[in-house]
Design a protein around this motif. Structure first.
Motif, mmCIF file in Angstrom:
data_model
loop_
_atom_site.group_PDB
_atom_site.id
_atom_site.type_symbol
_atom_site.label_atom_id
_atom_site.label_comp_id
_atom_site.label_asym_id
_atom_site.label_seq_id
_atom_site.Cartn_x
_atom_site.Cartn_y
_atom_site.Cartn_z
ATOM 1 N N GLN A 1 0.806 -1.220 0.000
ATOM 2 C CA GLN A 1 0.000 0.000 0.000
ATOM 3 C C GLN A 1 0.843 1.276 0.000
ATOM 4 O OE1 GLN A 1 -3.257 0.084 -0.492
ATOM 5 N NE2 GLN A 1 -3.311 2.323 -0.420
ATOM 6 N N ALA B 1 1.090 5.127 -4.474
ATOM 7 C CA ALA B 1 1.116 6.487 -5.021
ATOM 8 C C ALA B 1 2.199 6.656 -6.077
ATOM 9 C CB ALA B 1 1.324 7.504 -3.898
ATOM 10 N N ASN C 1 1.407 5.547 -10.547
ATOM 11 C CA ASN C 1 0.554 6.198 -11.545
ATOM 12 C C ASN C 1 1.034 5.823 -12.946
ATOM 13 O OD1 ASN C 1 -1.002 7.506 -9.635
ATOM 14 N ND2 ASN C 1 0.328 9.303 -9.574
ATOM 15 N N GLN D 1 9.331 5.213 1.378
ATOM 16 C CA GLN D 1 9.660 6.154 0.306
ATOM 17 C C GLN D 1 10.787 5.636 -0.569
ATOM 18 O OE1 GLN D 1 7.815 9.071 -0.398
ATOM 19 N NE2 GLN D 1 8.926 8.603 -2.293
ATOM 20 N N GLN E 1 3.448 1.960 -1.526
ATOM 21 C CA GLN E 1 4.065 2.212 -2.827
ATOM 22 C C GLN E 1 3.039 2.589 -3.901
ATOM 23 O OE1 GLN E 1 5.316 -0.564 -0.798
ATOM 24 N NE2 GLN E 1 6.613 1.168 -0.206
ATOM 25 N N ARG F 1 9.753 2.474 -8.692
ATOM 26 C CA ARG F 1 9.356 3.289 -9.834
ATOM 27 C C ARG F 1 10.520 3.449 -10.829
ATOM 28 N NH1 ARG F 1 4.591 5.736 -12.142
ATOM 29 N NH2 ARG F 1 5.494 6.247 -14.161
#
Length: 258
Positions: free
Chosen positions: A34, A38, A41, A244, A36, A251
């Protein structure tokens, strides 16, 4: 975000773009990743609860880690996904490795948090004992032990919410399902690493007692072109302990593999 029943599993699906399939580990659920979300996208993200974990019921008669890998393939087929970036944590990294080595499935990349090569002999015996304890005594004692031993001392001190999350994740497991997963992991064998051809990143915790950095380095040696990133002062639940940095590395790897 949509909650779906796909094959034998309950899964959450969100976003549009290339597919990312995220596979949790022993005692985990889709919520392992959860923090990660954001960072994802532009991707079609599918996060199942494995059969016997979280919201997904255990299916009798389908034991073993390879059966779970087949369940994940069936789920992706039901979701219309034929190729995907695979992201795993702990036991989920083994499932991802077996899928990536499967010539009938196209893995676009692997991102492995707390990557496991295969359990060493001492761990295999301990997992069998833990399965028996779950069936006989339930999850409380296991949850207490795992939430302390697998989270680094630095994380427990800096952010007590992390061991609390891990404890709750374990407490919410069905004891029979958790026991079945312990037994599946205890009998698991290494994947055919020579067959893995996609970009692979291992994210290791310097203080991880379950999947130590040395195991990630051995996987790097076995998987052509693989890389390792080590998170200082972090234990086995790095997606929670350093959310983070975990998100940033994930990403970056997905973007590089696109």
């Amino acid at each position: 975000m949509a909650e779906l029943r796909l094959g034998s599993m309950i899964a959450e699906r969100s976003g549009e773009g290339p597919a990312v399939v995220m596979i949790h580990g022993l005692g985990g659920t889709s919520n392992t990743f959860q923090p990660q979300m954001a960072a994802l996208n532009g991707f079609d993200v599918l996060r199942p609860d494995l059969p016997g974990a979280g919201r997904s019921a255990l299916r009798p008669g389908k034991p073993g880690l390879k059966a779970m890998a087949q369940d994940v393939k069936d789920m992706m087929r039901a979701a219309g996904i034929s190729r995907a970036h695979l992201v795993g944590h702990s036991m989920g990294t083994l499932i991802c490795q077996h899928l990536a080595a499967d010539r009938d499935f196209q893995a676009l990349s692997l991102t492995l948090f707390g990557a496991i090569l295969e359990p060493p002999e001492a761990a295999r015996a301990g997992l069998k004992d833990r399965a028996a304890a779950a069936r006989e005594k339930g999850m409380t004692g296991i949850a207490d032990a795992v939430s302390q031993a697998s989270v680094s001392a630095a994380s427990r001190k800096a952010n007590p919410v992390v061991p609390a999350f891990v404890r709750e994740s374990l407490m919410r497991q069905d004891p029979a399902g958790y026991a079945a997963h312990c037994e599946a992991l205890s009998g698991a064998q290494a994947a055919d690493h020579a067959a893995i051809a996609c970009p692979t990143l291992m994210i290791a915790g310097s203080d991880d007692p379950v999947a130590p950095v040395a195991m990630a380095q051995e996987l790097k040696r076995r998987i052509t072109g693989a890389t390792v990133e080590t998170l200082s002062g972090i234990g086995h639940w790095m997606t929670m302990e350093d959310p983070q940095r975990s998100a940033d590395l994930l990403r970056q790897h997905l973007d590089a593999a696109a």
